[in-house]
Scaffold this motif. Structure first.
Motif, PDB file in Angstrom:
ATOM      1  N   THR A  89       0.830  -1.207   0.000  1.00 23.57           N
ATOM      2  CA  THR A  89       0.000   0.000   0.000  1.00 23.57           C
ATOM      3  C   THR A  89       0.865   1.258   0.000  1.00 23.57           C
ATOM      4  O   THR A  89       0.544   2.239  -0.690  1.00 23.57           O
ATOM      5  N   GLY A  90       1.963   1.256   0.744  1.00 28.61           N
ATOM      6  CA  GLY A  90       2.882   2.397   0.726  1.00 28.61           C
ATOM      7  C   GLY A  90       3.469   2.618  -0.660  1.00 28.61           C
ATOM      8  O   GLY A  90       3.556   3.747  -1.148  1.00 28.61           O
ATOM      9  N   LEU A  91       3.849   1.518  -1.310  1.00 29.56           N
ATOM     10  CA  LEU A  91       4.353   1.623  -2.694  1.00 29.56           C
ATOM     11  C   LEU A  91       3.268   2.112  -3.639  1.00 29.56           C
ATOM     12  O   LEU A  91       3.539   2.871  -4.572  1.00 29.56           O
ATOM     13  N   LEU A  92       2.038   1.692  -3.404  1.00 29.12           N
ATOM     14  CA  LEU A  92       0.920   2.125  -4.247  1.00 29.12           C
ATOM     15  C   LEU A  92       0.722   3.634  -4.159  1.00 29.12           C
ATOM     16  O   LEU A  92       0.513   4.305  -5.178  1.00 29.12           O
ATOM     17  N   PHE A  93       0.816   4.179  -2.945  1.00 32.09           N
ATOM     18  CA  PHE A  93       0.719   5.634  -2.790  1.00 32.09           C
ATOM     19  C   PHE A  93       1.864   6.335  -3.525  1.00 32.09           C
ATOM     20  O   PHE A  93       1.645   7.348  -4.199  1.00 32.09           O
ATOM     21  N   LEU A  94       3.088   5.799  -3.414  1.00 32.69           N
ATOM     22  CA  LEU A  94       4.230   6.424  -4.090  1.00 32.69           C
ATOM     23  C   LEU A  94       4.107   6.324  -5.614  1.00 32.69           C
ATOM     24  O   LEU A  94       4.427   7.272  -6.328  1.00 32.69           O
ATOM     25  N   ILE A  95       3.644   5.190  -6.110  1.00 32.52           N
ATOM     26  CA  ILE A  95       3.466   5.017  -7.561  1.00 32.52           C
ATOM     27  C   ILE A  95       2.420   5.990  -8.076  1.00 32.52           C
ATOM     28  O   ILE A  95       2.576   6.584  -9.148  1.00 32.52           O
ATOM     29  N   GLU A  96       1.362   6.179  -7.313  1.00 33.81           N
ATOM     30  CA  GLU A  96       0.319   7.131  -7.731  1.00 33.81           C
ATOM     31  C   GLU A  96       0.874   8.545  -7.806  1.00 33.81           C
ATOM     32  O   GLU A  96       0.555   9.301  -8.715  1.00 33.81           O
ATOM     33  N   ILE A  97       1.742   8.906  -6.864  1.00 35.98           N
ATOM     34  CA  ILE A  97       2.352  10.243  -6.886  1.00 35.98           C
ATOM     35  C   ILE A  97       3.232  10.407  -8.120  1.00 35.98           C
ATOM     36  O   ILE A  97       3.175  11.424  -8.810  1.00 35.98           O
ATOM     37  N   ILE A  98       4.041   9.392  -8.410  1.00 41.60           N
ATOM     38  CA  ILE A  98       4.991   9.481  -9.517  1.00 41.60           C
ATOM     39  C   ILE A  98       4.282   9.486 -10.866  1.00 41.60           C
ATOM     40  O   ILE A  98       4.626  10.270 -11.753  1.00 41.60           O
ATOM     41  N   THR A  99       3.293   8.623 -11.043  1.00 40.81           N
ATOM     42  CA  THR A  99       2.640   8.514 -12.355  1.00 40.81           C
ATOM     43  C   THR A  99       1.658   9.641 -12.630  1.00 40.81           C
ATOM     44  O   THR A  99       1.379   9.937 -13.790  1.00 40.81           O
ATOM     45  N   ASN A 100       1.149  10.277 -11.606  1.00 45.83           N
ATOM     46  CA  ASN A 100       0.163  11.336 -11.810  1.00 45.83           C
ATOM     47  C   ASN A 100       0.718  12.709 -11.469  1.00 45.83           C
ATOM     48  O   ASN A 100       0.073  13.503 -10.804  1.00 45.83           O
ATOM     49  N   LYS A 101       1.914  12.971 -11.949  1.00 44.27           N
ATOM     50  CA  LYS A 101       2.502  14.294 -11.745  1.00 44.27           C
ATOM     51  C   LYS A 101       1.650  15.326 -12.488  1.00 44.27           C
ATOM     52  O   LYS A 101       1.159  15.068 -13.583  1.00 44.27           O
TER      53      LYS A 101
END
Length: 123
Positions: A89-101
């Motif tokens: 879940t922590g990685l999911l939050f980080l991936i969402e931040i990176i992909t949705n700049k």
């Protein structure tokens, strides 16, 4: 609230959620996990509102919001079962931040041409 402010709020909340989730792997008091559930569920709802047009983000974070909700908590009773969920879940939050700049649009500034009138010339 403007769109830019909302997106920045969601980014900051997502970073906080990711940090709290990675820290959940360590030994912590019971109150920490209640705080974790509350913050992660709020963060998941904010991400859902931000990405309402993208179905897969909505579905992923809907699962996160259900799993971490503090009102009707889901108990897995063993930390060994929660540890991979916290990391994923922590990685999911980080991936969402990176992909949705937020996309920055290039603004072309054109010089305003001075109008020259022949009659205004000083001789």
């Amino acid at each position: 609230m403007s769109t830019k402010t909302f997106h920045n709020t969601v980014r900051i909340t997502s970073i906080i959620c990711a940090i709290l989730l990675f820290m959940a792997v360590l030994k912590a008091p019971r109150e920490y996990y209640w705080l974790l559930r509350t913050v992660v569920s709020i963060g998941a709802v904010l991400v859902i509102f931000k990405n309402i047009a993208t179905t897969y983000w909505v579905l992923l974070f809907l699962i996160v919001a259900i799993l971490f909700n503090p009102i009707f908590p889901i108990y897995l009773y063993k930390k060994v079962l929660w540890m991979p969920l916290d990391i994923i879940t922590g990685l999911l939050f980080l991936i969402e931040i990176i992909t949705n700049k937020p996309r920055t649009e290039k603004v072309i500034i054109q010089k305003k041409e001075e109008k020259k009138y022949r009659r205004d010339r000083i001789l």
